[in-house]
Motif scaffolding. Sequence first.
Motif, PDB file in Angstrom:
ATOM      1  N   ASN A 158       0.431  -0.933  -0.360  1.00  9.96           N
ATOM      2  CA  ASN A 158       0.067   0.034  -0.140  1.00  9.96           C
ATOM      3  C   ASN A 158       0.669   1.419   0.189  1.00  9.96           C
ATOM      4  OD1 ASN A 158      -2.588  -1.405   0.078  1.00  9.96           O
ATOM      5  ND2 ASN A 158      -2.347  -1.299   2.115  1.00  9.96           N
ATOM      6  N   LEU A 194      -6.292   1.269  -2.230  1.00 10.65           N
ATOM      7  CA  LEU A 194      -6.249   2.516  -2.651  1.00 10.65           C
ATOM      8  C   LEU A 194      -7.742   3.647  -1.446  1.00 10.65           C
ATOM      9  CD1 LEU A 194      -5.814   5.422  -3.944  1.00 10.65           C
ATOM     10  CD2 LEU A 194      -7.504   4.446  -5.520  1.00 10.65           C
ATOM     11  N   PRO A 219      -8.469   6.984   0.597  1.00  4.13           N
ATOM     12  CA  PRO A 219      -8.441   8.974  -0.987  1.00  4.13           C
ATOM     13  C   PRO A 219      -7.634   8.929   0.490  1.00  4.13           C
ATOM     14  CG  PRO A 219     -10.903   7.504  -0.878  1.00  4.13           C
ATOM     15  CD  PRO A 219      -9.817   6.479  -0.647  1.00  4.13           C
ATOM     16  N   ASN A 266      -3.444   7.933   0.212  1.00  7.99           N
ATOM     17  CA  ASN A 266      -2.244   7.461  -0.450  1.00  7.99           C
ATOM     18  C   ASN A 266      -1.815   7.545  -1.973  1.00  7.99           C
ATOM     19  OD1 ASN A 266      -4.428   5.359  -0.807  1.00  7.99           O
ATOM     20  ND2 ASN A 266      -2.404   3.234  -0.949  1.00  7.99           N
ATOM     21  N   ASP A 267      -3.414   8.061  -2.182  1.00  7.31           N
ATOM     22  CA  ASP A 267      -4.122   8.134  -3.739  1.00  7.31           C
ATOM     23  C   ASP A 267      -3.250   9.208  -4.555  1.00  7.31           C
ATOM     24  OD1 ASP A 267      -4.822  10.971  -2.139  1.00  7.31           O
ATOM     25  OD2 ASP A 267      -6.836  10.811  -2.483  1.00  7.31           O
ATOM     26  N   VAL A 295      -0.386   6.368  -5.298  1.00  5.44           N
ATOM     27  CA  VAL A 295      -0.356   5.573  -5.478  1.00  5.44           C
ATOM     28  C   VAL A 295       0.723   4.756  -7.032  1.00  5.44           C
ATOM     29  CG1 VAL A 295      -2.009   4.480  -4.918  1.00  5.44           C
ATOM     30  CG2 VAL A 295      -2.149   5.219  -6.862  1.00  5.44           C
ATOM     31  N   LEU A 304      -5.162  -2.751  -8.480  1.00  2.00           N
ATOM     32  CA  LEU A 304      -5.655  -0.988  -7.888  1.00  2.00           C
ATOM     33  C   LEU A 304      -6.810  -1.366  -7.033  1.00  2.00           C
ATOM     34  CD1 LEU A 304      -4.407   1.381  -6.382  1.00  2.00           C
ATOM     35  CD2 LEU A 304      -5.304   2.690  -8.670  1.00  2.00           C
ATOM     36  N   GLY A 317     -10.079  -0.405  -4.767  1.00  5.05           N
ATOM     37  CA  GLY A 317     -10.357   0.656  -3.845  1.00  5.05           C
ATOM     38  C   GLY A 317     -10.200   0.248  -1.691  1.00  5.05           C
ATOM     39  N   PRO A 349     -13.556   5.508  -2.669  1.00  4.25           N
ATOM     40  CA  PRO A 349     -13.202   6.037  -4.318  1.00  4.25           C
ATOM     41  C   PRO A 349     -14.031   5.327  -5.059  1.00  4.25           C
ATOM     42  CG  PRO A 349     -11.700   3.875  -3.476  1.00  4.25           C
ATOM     43  CD  PRO A 349     -12.168   4.695  -2.652  1.00  4.25           C
ATOM     44  N   VAL A 362     -12.268   7.925 -10.332  1.00  5.68           N
ATOM     45  CA  VAL A 362     -10.909   8.372  -9.589  1.00  5.68           C
ATOM     46  C   VAL A 362      -9.948   6.935  -9.765  1.00  5.68           C
ATOM     47  CG1 VAL A 362      -9.513   8.269  -7.812  1.00  5.68           C
ATOM     48  CG2 VAL A 362     -11.750   9.859  -8.368  1.00  5.68           C
ATOM     49  N   LEU A 363     -10.918   5.769  -9.973  1.00 14.38           N
ATOM     50  CA  LEU A 363      -9.807   4.262 -10.222  1.00 14.38           C
ATOM     51  C   LEU A 363      -8.748   3.939 -11.253  1.00 14.38           C
ATOM     52  CD1 LEU A 363     -11.509   1.833  -7.476  1.00 14.38           C
ATOM     53  CD2 LEU A 363      -9.764   2.576  -7.276  1.00 14.38           C
ATOM     54  N   LEU A 420      -6.338   6.295 -12.021  1.00 18.13           N
ATOM     55  CA  LEU A 420      -4.711   6.047 -11.249  1.00 18.13           C
ATOM     56  C   LEU A 420      -4.490   4.990 -11.697  1.00 18.13           C
ATOM     57  CD1 LEU A 420      -5.975   7.018  -8.057  1.00 18.13           C
ATOM     58  CD2 LEU A 420      -4.585   7.954  -8.984  1.00 18.13           C
TER      59      LEU A 420
END
Length: 253
Positions: free
Chosen positions: A117, A171, A173, A176-177, A180, A197, A199, A214, A218-219, A222
Motif C-alpha cells: 500500500n 487505494l 482517498p 495514499n491516492d 499509488v 489497484l 478501492g 473511491p 478516480v480508480l 489512477l
Amino acid sequence: MHLPVAPACNIACGYCDRRSDCPNECRPGVASRLLSPREAEAALADALARDPRIRVAGVAGPGDPMAMPEAVVETFARIKARFPWLIGCLSTNGLGLPEHVDALARAGVSHVTVTVNAVRPEVGARIYDAVRWQGRELSGQEGAGFLLERQRRGIAACRARGLTVKVNTVLAPGVNDAHVEDVAREAARLGADRMNLIGLIPVPGTRLGDLPAPCPGVLAALRGRCARHLPQMRHCARCRADAAGLLDEAGCC
C-alpha cells in the motif's frame, strides 16, 4: 476457490476488521468458518465435484497466510498431490514471505499476490497500525519501513524462483491516492508482473472507516497512470477468504 486456513495475522491495518461475518459481506478478511489443511482438501474436492470449472486454489486468509506458514504449506502440498492441474495462488502482506518462498514453490504455489500500500514509510505509517515480528510490535514509520523492506525481499525472492507476482494496492482517498503510481513504479522495478489497484472498502469501527470509497472514475484514472509501469488487473471482485466460483456469477462469494 479460496481456502480459509490462515486465521492469524501479523500486522494491523487501519481499514481491516476480521471479527464480523455476514453472508452479504464480500471483502477480504471475512470467512464463515476456518478449515484445517485436511478439511481444506476435502472442501476443495467437494467443490470440484460440484463445479469442475474451478482452476485456481488459493489461500488469502482470513488473516495472513504467512503468519502461520506451516498450515499453509501443508494445504498447498495436499492440493498439489491430489489435484496437480490446479493453479496454486497465495495472497499475503509479505511480512513473513521471504523465508518461505522455496517451500511454497515446492508445494505447488505458482502465483503470489503481495499487498503493498506504500513504498515510503511516512505514507505506510498512515495505513498500518502495527507490525508484529518475532515478539516485537513496531508502529509508525519504523513498522511501515520494516514491512516495506520485507515486501521487497519477498517479491524479489518470488521472481528469482520463477513465480508470477501480482501487487495489490488498496487505494485510500486522502491517504495514499497521490502515492499509488510510486508503488507501481517500485513494484515494476522489483519485477512484479501485474498490479491490482483496489478501492478502499470503508468498514465501520476501523480507523479509516470514515473515509469515502473511491469512485470508479478516480480508480480508472489512477489505473491509467499506474499502467505506465505495470499491466493493470481491472476485474477484481474483492473476494472473501472463503469465496468459490466465477467472479461474474451471483453467489460466488
